[in-house]
Design a protein around this motif. Structure first.
Motif, PDB file in Angstrom:
ATOM      1  N   ASP A  80      10.688  27.095  22.622  1.00 53.80           N
ATOM      2  CA  ASP A  80      10.980  25.753  23.126  1.00 53.80           C
ATOM      3  C   ASP A  80      11.389  25.815  24.583  1.00 53.80           C
ATOM      4  OD1 ASP A  80      14.151  25.940  22.939  1.00 53.80           O
ATOM      5  OD2 ASP A  80      13.390  26.505  20.964  1.00 53.80           O
ATOM      6  N   LEU A  81      11.098  24.717  25.273  1.00 55.61           N
ATOM      7  CA  LEU A  81      11.490  24.502  26.657  1.00 55.61           C
ATOM      8  C   LEU A  81      12.489  23.363  26.672  1.00 55.61           C
ATOM      9  CD1 LEU A  81       7.983  24.481  28.352  1.00 55.61           C
ATOM     10  CD2 LEU A  81       9.784  26.133  28.797  1.00 55.61           C
ATOM     11  N   ASN A  82      13.574  23.554  27.382  1.00 55.86           N
ATOM     12  CA  ASN A  82      14.641  22.561  27.427  1.00 55.86           C
ATOM     13  C   ASN A  82      14.936  22.224  28.888  1.00 55.86           C
ATOM     14  OD1 ASN A  82      15.731  22.756  24.439  1.00 55.86           O
ATOM     15  ND2 ASN A  82      15.210  24.804  25.133  1.00 55.86           N
ATOM     16  N   PHE A  83      14.781  20.943  29.237  1.00 57.77           N
ATOM     17  CA  PHE A  83      14.959  20.528  30.627  1.00 57.77           C
ATOM     18  C   PHE A  83      16.099  19.529  30.750  1.00 57.77           C
ATOM     19  CE2 PHE A  83      10.447  21.751  30.552  1.00 57.77           C
ATOM     20  CZ  PHE A  83      10.435  22.652  31.610  1.00 57.77           C
ATOM     21  N   GLU A  84      16.916  19.746  31.742  1.00 58.65           N
ATOM     22  CA  GLU A  84      18.006  18.836  32.090  1.00 58.65           C
ATOM     23  C   GLU A  84      17.458  17.685  32.941  1.00 58.65           C
ATOM     24  OE1 GLU A  84      21.917  17.409  32.340  1.00 58.65           O
ATOM     25  OE2 GLU A  84      21.241  19.142  31.194  1.00 58.65           O
ATOM     26  N   ASN A  85      16.564  18.024  33.853  1.00 59.63           N
ATOM     27  CA  ASN A  85      16.055  17.061  34.828  1.00 59.63           C
ATOM     28  C   ASN A  85      14.653  16.585  34.461  1.00 59.63           C
ATOM     29  OD1 ASN A  85      18.375  17.363  36.629  1.00 59.63           O
ATOM     30  ND2 ASN A  85      17.581  19.426  36.942  1.00 59.63           N
ATOM     31  N   LYS A  86      14.240  15.487  35.074  1.00 62.93           N
ATOM     32  CA  LYS A  86      12.905  14.925  34.834  1.00 62.93           C
ATOM     33  C   LYS A  86      11.842  15.592  35.704  1.00 62.93           C
ATOM     34  CE  LYS A  86      12.197  11.604  32.504  1.00 62.93           C
ATOM     35  NZ  LYS A  86      11.664  11.646  31.141  1.00 62.93           N
ATOM     36  N   ASN A 112      16.695  48.082  12.243  1.00 60.77           N
ATOM     37  CA  ASN A 112      15.237  48.149  12.390  1.00 60.77           C
ATOM     38  C   ASN A 112      14.524  46.972  11.741  1.00 60.77           C
ATOM     39  OD1 ASN A 112      15.409  50.538  13.835  1.00 60.77           O
ATOM     40  ND2 ASN A 112      15.247  51.811  12.000  1.00 60.77           N
ATOM     41  N   LYS A 113      15.206  46.208  10.915  1.00 61.38           N
ATOM     42  CA  LYS A 113      14.609  45.035  10.270  1.00 61.38           C
ATOM     43  C   LYS A 113      14.736  43.770  11.117  1.00 61.38           C
ATOM     44  CE  LYS A 113      13.133  46.773   6.415  1.00 61.38           C
ATOM     45  NZ  LYS A 113      11.761  46.634   5.960  1.00 61.38           N
ATOM     46  N   LEU A 114      15.512  43.844  12.200  1.00 59.36           N
ATOM     47  CA  LEU A 114      15.630  42.681  13.088  1.00 59.36           C
ATOM     48  C   LEU A 114      14.270  42.302  13.642  1.00 59.36           C
ATOM     49  CD1 LEU A 114      18.787  43.395  15.253  1.00 59.36           C
ATOM     50  CD2 LEU A 114      18.412  41.407  13.802  1.00 59.36           C
ATOM     51  N   LYS A 115      13.991  41.011  13.609  1.00 60.49           N
ATOM     52  CA  LYS A 115      12.733  40.545  14.203  1.00 60.49           C
ATOM     53  C   LYS A 115      12.985  39.269  14.990  1.00 60.49           C
ATOM     54  CE  LYS A 115      10.796  37.770  10.516  1.00 60.49           C
ATOM     55  NZ  LYS A 115       9.646  37.507   9.673  1.00 60.49           N
ATOM     56  N   LEU A 116      12.204  39.133  16.037  1.00 66.31           N
ATOM     57  CA  LEU A 116      12.276  37.951  16.892  1.00 66.31           C
ATOM     58  C   LEU A 116      11.728  36.753  16.133  1.00 66.31           C
ATOM     59  CD1 LEU A 116      12.798  36.756  19.730  1.00 66.31           C
ATOM     60  CD2 LEU A 116      10.443  37.419  20.309  1.00 66.31           C
ATOM     61  N   ILE A 117      12.485  35.641  16.134  1.00 69.48           N
ATOM     62  CA  ILE A 117      12.011  34.426  15.461  1.00 69.48           C
ATOM     63  C   ILE A 117      11.915  33.226  16.405  1.00 69.48           C
ATOM     64  CG2 ILE A 117      12.791  35.170  13.182  1.00 69.48           C
ATOM     65  CD1 ILE A 117      15.150  33.166  13.498  1.00 69.48           C
ATOM     66  N   ARG A 118      12.612  33.283  17.544  1.00 73.06           N
ATOM     67  CA  ARG A 118      12.600  32.135  18.461  1.00 73.06           C
ATOM     68  C   ARG A 118      12.900  32.585  19.879  1.00 73.06           C
ATOM     69  NH1 ARG A 118      16.868  29.515  20.675  1.00 73.06           N
ATOM     70  NH2 ARG A 118      16.325  27.594  21.721  1.00 73.06           N
ATOM     71  N   VAL A 119      12.247  31.897  20.840  1.00 70.72           N
ATOM     72  CA  VAL A 119      12.543  32.064  22.257  1.00 70.72           C
ATOM     73  C   VAL A 119      12.787  30.674  22.825  1.00 70.72           C
ATOM     74  CG1 VAL A 119      11.718  32.858  24.503  1.00 70.72           C
ATOM     75  CG2 VAL A 119      11.068  34.105  22.423  1.00 70.72           C
ATOM     76  N   GLY A 120      13.957  30.458  23.390  1.00 69.73           N
ATOM     77  CA  GLY A 120      14.280  29.192  24.042  1.00 69.73           C
ATOM     78  C   GLY A 120      14.430  29.408  25.534  1.00 69.73           C
ATOM     79  N   LEU A 121      13.856  28.512  26.327  1.00 72.91           N
ATOM     80  CA  LEU A 121      13.944  28.610  27.785  1.00 72.91           C
ATOM     81  C   LEU A 121      14.705  27.414  28.341  1.00 72.91           C
ATOM     82  CD1 LEU A 121      10.306  29.750  28.662  1.00 72.91           C
ATOM     83  CD2 LEU A 121      12.313  31.151  28.280  1.00 72.91           C
ATOM     84  N   TYR A 122      15.565  27.690  29.319  1.00 71.91           N
ATOM     85  CA  TYR A 122      16.418  26.681  29.947  1.00 71.91           C
ATOM     86  C   TYR A 122      16.311  26.830  31.470  1.00 71.91           C
ATOM     87  CZ  TYR A 122      18.160  26.950  25.207  1.00 71.91           C
ATOM     88  OH  TYR A 122      18.241  26.977  23.840  1.00 71.91           O
ATOM     89  N   PRO A 123      15.138  26.525  32.044  1.00 71.54           N
ATOM     90  CA  PRO A 123      14.900  26.833  33.457  1.00 71.54           C
ATOM     91  C   PRO A 123      15.772  26.067  34.444  1.00 71.54           C
ATOM     92  CG  PRO A 123      13.028  25.646  32.527  1.00 71.54           C
ATOM     93  CD  PRO A 123      13.951  25.951  31.400  1.00 71.54           C
ATOM     94  N   ASP A 124      16.328  24.936  34.048  1.00 69.75           N
ATOM     95  CA  ASP A 124      17.183  24.203  34.980  1.00 69.75           C
ATOM     96  C   ASP A 124      18.594  23.991  34.434  1.00 69.75           C
ATOM     97  OD1 ASP A 124      16.656  22.225  33.101  1.00 69.75           O
ATOM     98  OD2 ASP A 124      15.966  20.735  34.549  1.00 69.75           O
ATOM     99  N   GLY A 125      18.999  24.844  33.498  1.00 73.19           N
ATOM    100  CA  GLY A 125      20.387  24.831  33.039  1.00 73.19           C
ATOM    101  C   GLY A 125      20.734  23.749  32.041  1.00 73.19           C
ATOM    102  N   LYS A 126      19.790  23.296  31.251  1.00 71.05           N
ATOM    103  CA  LYS A 126      20.061  22.287  30.216  1.00 71.05           C
ATOM    104  C   LYS A 126      21.256  22.733  29.382  1.00 71.05           C
ATOM    105  CE  LYS A 126      18.863  18.804  27.445  1.00 71.05           C
ATOM    106  NZ  LYS A 126      19.148  17.461  27.815  1.00 71.05           N
ATOM    107  N   TYR A 127      22.078  21.792  28.978  1.00 72.22           N
ATOM    108  CA  TYR A 127      23.286  22.014  28.166  1.00 72.22           C
ATOM    109  C   TYR A 127      24.341  22.836  28.913  1.00 72.22           C
ATOM    110  CZ  TYR A 127      19.832  20.763  24.614  1.00 72.22           C
ATOM    111  OH  TYR A 127      18.831  20.154  23.909  1.00 72.22           O
ATOM    112  N   GLY A 128      24.234  22.926  30.226  1.00 71.77           N
ATOM    113  CA  GLY A 128      25.201  23.698  31.001  1.00 71.77           C
ATOM    114  C   GLY A 128      25.029  25.202  30.854  1.00 71.77           C
TER     115      GLY A 128
END
Length: 193
Positions: free
Chosen positions: A58-64, A138-154
């Protein structure tokens, strides 16, 4: 050249600039549909396959609006998720080896909360060559990547990678989270549920 010819020439030069600006506003990101960088939505989500696992992103943006260089940074990051995942596993392993970090607490949670039968559904509890905690790690697996390029949610980091261990074929709601900067460098590791 008359005065009207001058205005006509200027008008012809202006049209290509307008078209260029329109092109720059729309950007197609890996794993996502086209987004308009001068009229962003707050949230975009998608899924992709990595090592036969479905990863939510997911991509999360603070600004428009976001600058071209920032959206190009997002694209570069998305193209390198597989490399960052490998890098994160090193961070996780190092944190685990310290024995006092979030990773050790996270792994110990499974050892404390699951009975032998439940553990045996995840790891080989009879294996004497590899510890239960290492097997769980060793059983840990990636399930999600979240991006906050402009600091959404502080948020003051660029990306968050959620790792989990499957129980009965589904990711557990207990997450080991690796937070990084835009270059995939570790900010911190935390345990969330």
């Amino acid at each position: 050249m008359g005065i009207f010819d001058f205005f006509k020439k200027k008008k012809v030069e202006h049209k290509p600039q307008e078209q260029k600006q329109i092109i720059e506003e729309n950007y197609t990101l890996s794993y996502f549909e086209q987004i308009t960088i001068n009229n962003l939505e707050e949230y975009y989500s998608s899924e992709f396959k990595l090592n036969n696992n479905t990863i939510r992103t997911d991509l999360n943006f603070e600004n428009k609006k976001i600058e071209n260089y920032s959206i190009e940074q997002v694209e570069s990051f998305l193209k390198n998720i597989e490399n960052f995942d490998k890098k994160n596993k090193v961070y996780i392993e190092n944190d685990f080896k310290e024995g006092i970090g979030e990773t050790a607490a996270y792994i110990n949670f499974y050892l404390d909360e699951l009975d032998e039968i439940e553990l045996n559904g995840i790891i080989d509890t009879e294996n004497v060559n590899t510890s239960k905690s290492t097997q769980l790690l060793n059983k840990l697996k990636l399930i999600r990547v979240g991006l906050y390029p402009d600091g959404k949610y502080g948020i003051n980091y660029f990306a968050t990678f959620d790792y989990s261990i499957d129980i009965d074929g589904e990711p557990c709601n207990q997450l080991l989270v690796v937070n990084t900067d835009e270059n995939g460098n570790l900010d911190h590791i935390t345990w969330e549920s």
